[in-house]
Design a protein around this motif. Structure first.
Motif, PDB file in Angstrom:
ATOM      1  N   GLU A  10       0.832  -1.204   0.000  1.00  0.00           N
ATOM      2  CA  GLU A  10       0.000   0.000   0.000  1.00  0.00           C
ATOM      3  C   GLU A  10       0.870   1.258   0.000  1.00  0.00           C
ATOM      4  O   GLU A  10       0.583   2.225  -0.707  1.00  0.00           O
ATOM      5  CB  GLU A  10      -0.926   0.008   1.223  1.00  0.00           C
ATOM      6  N   TRP A  11       1.949   1.233   0.792  1.00  0.00           N
ATOM      7  CA  TRP A  11       2.836   2.386   0.855  1.00  0.00           C
ATOM      8  C   TRP A  11       3.527   2.620  -0.488  1.00  0.00           C
ATOM      9  O   TRP A  11       3.696   3.765  -0.916  1.00  0.00           O
ATOM     10  CB  TRP A  11       3.860   2.233   1.966  1.00  0.00           C
ATOM     11  N   ASP A  12       3.934   1.558  -1.162  1.00  0.00           N
ATOM     12  CA  ASP A  12       4.579   1.701  -2.470  1.00  0.00           C
ATOM     13  C   ASP A  12       3.657   2.371  -3.485  1.00  0.00           C
ATOM     14  O   ASP A  12       4.116   3.090  -4.366  1.00  0.00           O
ATOM     15  CB  ASP A  12       5.027   0.339  -2.998  1.00  0.00           C
ATOM     16  N   LEU A  13       2.351   2.145  -3.350  1.00  0.00           N
ATOM     17  CA  LEU A  13       1.392   2.804  -4.239  1.00  0.00           C
ATOM     18  C   LEU A  13       1.167   4.268  -3.851  1.00  0.00           C
ATOM     19  O   LEU A  13       0.984   5.130  -4.708  1.00  0.00           O
ATOM     20  CB  LEU A  13       0.050   2.064  -4.210  1.00  0.00           C
ATOM     21  N   LEU A  14       1.182   4.554  -2.574  1.00  0.00           N
ATOM     22  CA  LEU A  14       0.861   5.892  -2.082  1.00  0.00           C
ATOM     23  C   LEU A  14       2.051   6.847  -2.097  1.00  0.00           C
ATOM     24  O   LEU A  14       1.880   8.035  -2.388  1.00  0.00           O
ATOM     25  CB  LEU A  14       0.307   5.784  -0.656  1.00  0.00           C
ATOM     26  N   ALA A  15       3.232   6.379  -1.811  1.00  0.00           N
ATOM     27  CA  ALA A  15       4.411   7.239  -1.650  1.00  0.00           C
ATOM     28  C   ALA A  15       4.669   8.169  -2.844  1.00  0.00           C
ATOM     29  O   ALA A  15       4.960   9.351  -2.635  1.00  0.00           O
ATOM     30  CB  ALA A  15       5.644   6.397  -1.347  1.00  0.00           C
ATOM     31  N   PRO A  16       4.556   7.710  -4.084  1.00  0.00           N
ATOM     32  CA  PRO A  16       4.815   8.624  -5.195  1.00  0.00           C
ATOM     33  C   PRO A  16       3.799   9.756  -5.309  1.00  0.00           C
ATOM     34  O   PRO A  16       4.063  10.760  -5.974  1.00  0.00           O
ATOM     35  CB  PRO A  16       4.736   7.734  -6.439  1.00  0.00           C
ATOM     36  N   LEU A  17       2.656   9.643  -4.666  1.00  0.00           N
ATOM     37  CA  LEU A  17       1.621  10.671  -4.743  1.00  0.00           C
ATOM     38  C   LEU A  17       1.810  11.792  -3.731  1.00  0.00           C
ATOM     39  O   LEU A  17       1.138  12.817  -3.811  1.00  0.00           O
ATOM     40  CB  LEU A  17       0.245  10.025  -4.529  1.00  0.00           C
ATOM     41  N   ILE A  18       2.716  11.611  -2.782  1.00  0.00           N
ATOM     42  CA  ILE A  18       2.949  12.610  -1.741  1.00  0.00           C
ATOM     43  C   ILE A  18       3.976  13.611  -2.256  1.00  0.00           C
ATOM     44  O   ILE A  18       5.103  13.236  -2.585  1.00  0.00           O
ATOM     45  CB  ILE A  18       3.436  11.949  -0.443  1.00  0.00           C
ATOM     46  N   PRO A  19       3.595  14.892  -2.332  1.00  0.00           N
ATOM     47  CA  PRO A  19       4.552  15.893  -2.836  1.00  0.00           C
ATOM     48  C   PRO A  19       5.701  16.095  -1.858  1.00  0.00           C
ATOM     49  O   PRO A  19       5.537  15.969  -0.644  1.00  0.00           O
ATOM     50  CB  PRO A  19       3.708  17.157  -2.969  1.00  0.00           C
ATOM     51  N   SER A  20       6.871  16.420  -2.395  1.00  0.00           N
ATOM     52  CA  SER A  20       8.018  16.688  -1.529  1.00  0.00           C
ATOM     53  C   SER A  20       7.965  18.132  -1.054  1.00  0.00           C
ATOM     54  O   SER A  20       7.361  18.992  -1.694  1.00  0.00           O
ATOM     55  CB  SER A  20       9.318  16.419  -2.284  1.00  0.00           C
ATOM     56  N   ALA A  21       8.580  18.390   0.070  1.00  0.00           N
ATOM     57  CA  ALA A  21       8.624  19.751   0.621  1.00  0.00           C
ATOM     58  C   ALA A  21       9.511  20.610  -0.274  1.00  0.00           C
ATOM     59  O   ALA A  21      10.633  20.234  -0.598  1.00  0.00           O
ATOM     60  CB  ALA A  21       9.153  19.715   2.047  1.00  0.00           C
ATOM     61  N   VAL A  22       8.994  21.751  -0.695  1.00  0.00           N
ATOM     62  CA  VAL A  22       9.738  22.628  -1.593  1.00  0.00           C
ATOM     63  C   VAL A  22      10.598  23.604  -0.811  1.00  0.00           C
ATOM     64  O   VAL A  22      11.743  23.844  -1.158  1.00  0.00           O
ATOM     65  CB  VAL A  22       8.755  23.394  -2.512  1.00  0.00           C
ATOM     66  N   THR A  23      10.045  24.183   0.238  1.00  0.00           N
ATOM     67  CA  THR A  23      10.783  25.156   1.038  1.00  0.00           C
ATOM     68  C   THR A  23      10.655  24.809   2.505  1.00  0.00           C
ATOM     69  O   THR A  23       9.850  23.974   2.892  1.00  0.00           O
ATOM     70  CB  THR A  23      10.229  26.580   0.819  1.00  0.00           C
ATOM     71  N   GLY A  24      11.438  25.494   3.306  1.00  0.00           N
ATOM     72  CA  GLY A  24      11.326  25.318   4.748  1.00  0.00           C
ATOM     73  C   GLY A  24      12.059  24.097   5.256  1.00  0.00           C
ATOM     74  O   GLY A  24      12.898  23.515   4.586  1.00  0.00           O
ATOM     75  N   GLN A  25      11.675  23.720   6.436  1.00  0.00           N
ATOM     76  CA  GLN A  25      12.312  22.604   7.117  1.00  0.00           C
ATOM     77  C   GLN A  25      11.891  21.289   6.475  1.00  0.00           C
ATOM     78  O   GLN A  25      10.716  21.096   6.149  1.00  0.00           O
ATOM     79  CB  GLN A  25      11.892  22.638   8.581  1.00  0.00           C
ATOM     80  N   PRO A  26      12.827  20.368   6.272  1.00  0.00           N
ATOM     81  CA  PRO A  26      12.457  19.072   5.697  1.00  0.00           C
ATOM     82  C   PRO A  26      11.445  18.351   6.588  1.00  0.00           C
ATOM     83  O   PRO A  26      11.512  18.435   7.809  1.00  0.00           O
ATOM     84  CB  PRO A  26      13.761  18.288   5.640  1.00  0.00           C
ATOM     85  N   ARG A  27      10.507  17.677   5.954  1.00  0.00           N
ATOM     86  CA  ARG A  27       9.506  16.935   6.719  1.00  0.00           C
ATOM     87  C   ARG A  27      10.140  15.702   7.341  1.00  0.00           C
ATOM     88  O   ARG A  27      11.157  15.204   6.894  1.00  0.00           O
ATOM     89  CB  ARG A  27       8.368  16.503   5.790  1.00  0.00           C
ATOM     90  N   GLY A  28       9.433  15.212   8.320  1.00  0.00           N
ATOM     91  CA  GLY A  28       9.881  13.993   8.986  1.00  0.00           C
ATOM     92  C   GLY A  28       9.450  12.766   8.202  1.00  0.00           C
ATOM     93  O   GLY A  28       9.439  12.758   6.976  1.00  0.00           O
ATOM     94  N   ASP A  29       9.040  11.774   8.907  1.00  0.00           N
ATOM     95  CA  ASP A  29       8.664  10.489   8.329  1.00  0.00           C
ATOM     96  C   ASP A  29       7.243  10.547   7.771  1.00  0.00           C
ATOM     97  O   ASP A  29       6.273  10.514   8.526  1.00  0.00           O
ATOM     98  CB  ASP A  29       8.774   9.423   9.420  1.00  0.00           C
ATOM     99  N   ASP A  30       7.111  10.650   6.448  1.00  0.00           N
ATOM    100  CA  ASP A  30       5.786  10.711   5.825  1.00  0.00           C
ATOM    101  C   ASP A  30       4.970   9.463   6.111  1.00  0.00           C
ATOM    102  O   ASP A  30       3.769   9.539   6.343  1.00  0.00           O
ATOM    103  CB  ASP A  30       5.900  10.908   4.312  1.00  0.00           C
TER     104      ASP A  30
END
Length: 84
Positions: A10-30
């Motif tokens: 399920e995660w392999d299907l969902l992970a590509p749909l989550i946008p990456s952080a463009v600015t600011g502090q890097p996100r933690g564990d999506d």
């Protein structure tokens, strides 16, 4: 993997749909945040009682707000009333 968490498939299907952080502090564990959302919505528990393994409850709750607002404002087509 705990109960109420996404499987690797399920995660392999969902992970590509989550946008990456463009600015600011890097996100933690999506994945942890998504699993926290799934856990809370499936169990119906209060956000403040979210288990610590998912991170702070606000970190899990606030990304979900826009999705909830969109669904509340645009709930989809009305149910078919059936034959008149």
């Amino acid at each position: 993997m705990q109960r109420h968490e996404l499987t690797d498939k399920e995660w392999d299907l969902l992970a590509p749909l989550i946008p990456s952080a463009v600015t600011g502090q890097p996100r933690g564990d999506d994945r942890g945040v998504i699993n926290g959302m799934v856990y809370t919505t499936r169990t119906g528990m209060p956000w403040h009682d979210l288990p610590h393994r998912y991170g702070p409850w606000k970190t899990v709750y606030y990304p979900l707000l826009p999705l909830c607002a969109e669904r509340c404002l645009h709930p989809g087509p009305p149910a078919d009333p059936g034959p008149s």
